[in-house]
Design an enzyme around this catalytic site. Sequence first.
Site, PDB file in Angstrom:
ATOM      1  N   ASP A 126      -3.731  -6.185   0.288  1.00 36.70           N
ATOM      2  CA  ASP A 126      -3.221  -4.851  -0.043  1.00 36.70           C
ATOM      3  C   ASP A 126      -2.273  -4.412   1.063  1.00 36.70           C
ATOM      4  O   ASP A 126      -2.446  -4.789   2.231  1.00 36.70           O
ATOM      5  CB  ASP A 126      -4.366  -3.849  -0.179  1.00 36.70           C
ATOM      6  CG  ASP A 126      -5.141  -4.008  -1.476  1.00 36.70           C
ATOM      7  OD1 ASP A 126      -4.594  -4.562  -2.443  1.00 36.70           O
ATOM      8  OD2 ASP A 126      -6.303  -3.564  -1.521  1.00 36.70           O
ATOM      9  N   ASP A 144      -2.009  -4.010  -8.344  1.00 41.68           N
ATOM     10  CA  ASP A 144      -2.740  -2.787  -8.688  1.00 41.68           C
ATOM     11  C   ASP A 144      -1.821  -1.796  -9.398  1.00 41.68           C
ATOM     12  O   ASP A 144      -2.231  -1.112 -10.341  1.00 41.68           O
ATOM     13  CB  ASP A 144      -3.328  -2.124  -7.437  1.00 41.68           C
ATOM     14  CG  ASP A 144      -4.362  -2.980  -6.730  1.00 41.68           C
ATOM     15  OD1 ASP A 144      -5.014  -3.809  -7.389  1.00 41.68           O
ATOM     16  OD2 ASP A 144      -4.517  -2.806  -5.507  1.00 41.68           O
TER      17      ASP A 144
END
Length: 167
Positions: A126, A144
Amino acid sequence: MTEQTPARPALFSRPAPILLFILIAVLIDQVAKIAVDHTLPLEEAVPVIPMLALYRTYNLGVAFSMLSGMDGWFIVGMRLVIVAFVVWLWYRTAKDRWLAHLGYALIIAGAIGNLVDRFAYGHVIDYILFHTESWSFAVFNLADSFITIGAGCVILDELLLPKKAGR
């Protein structure tokens, strides 16, 4: 009596275009994650603009670090079930529902992008952080974003586009 013309099939209602789109989206996601993993410092914010920073971290859960305490194989299995379910929804959705088909393509691409990370690294990379001085949103990635935007497309399809009788 008027004759209705058949609705034109949406681009992503056909297998070849959706598979190509998913492949390209997953490749873009993976290239971004490899670049982030090789260039950004770990858990150190790199400001981009006010309220946006790049912040490399490793996510052991699912989108936005949910379920991070769960076993990795459970998460992999859950993602595979979700991909299978979305593929089933894609197959069952009327061919003219372009917004829903776009949403399904994005959801599948995002789920596969994060699955690739899970298999390759044992975690998901991330790197996008929205924040203020007193608040920050969960760190997330492009995959995401695909999932979130895809879900929004499916919801908008249901709310805004006209439905056929019997659907």
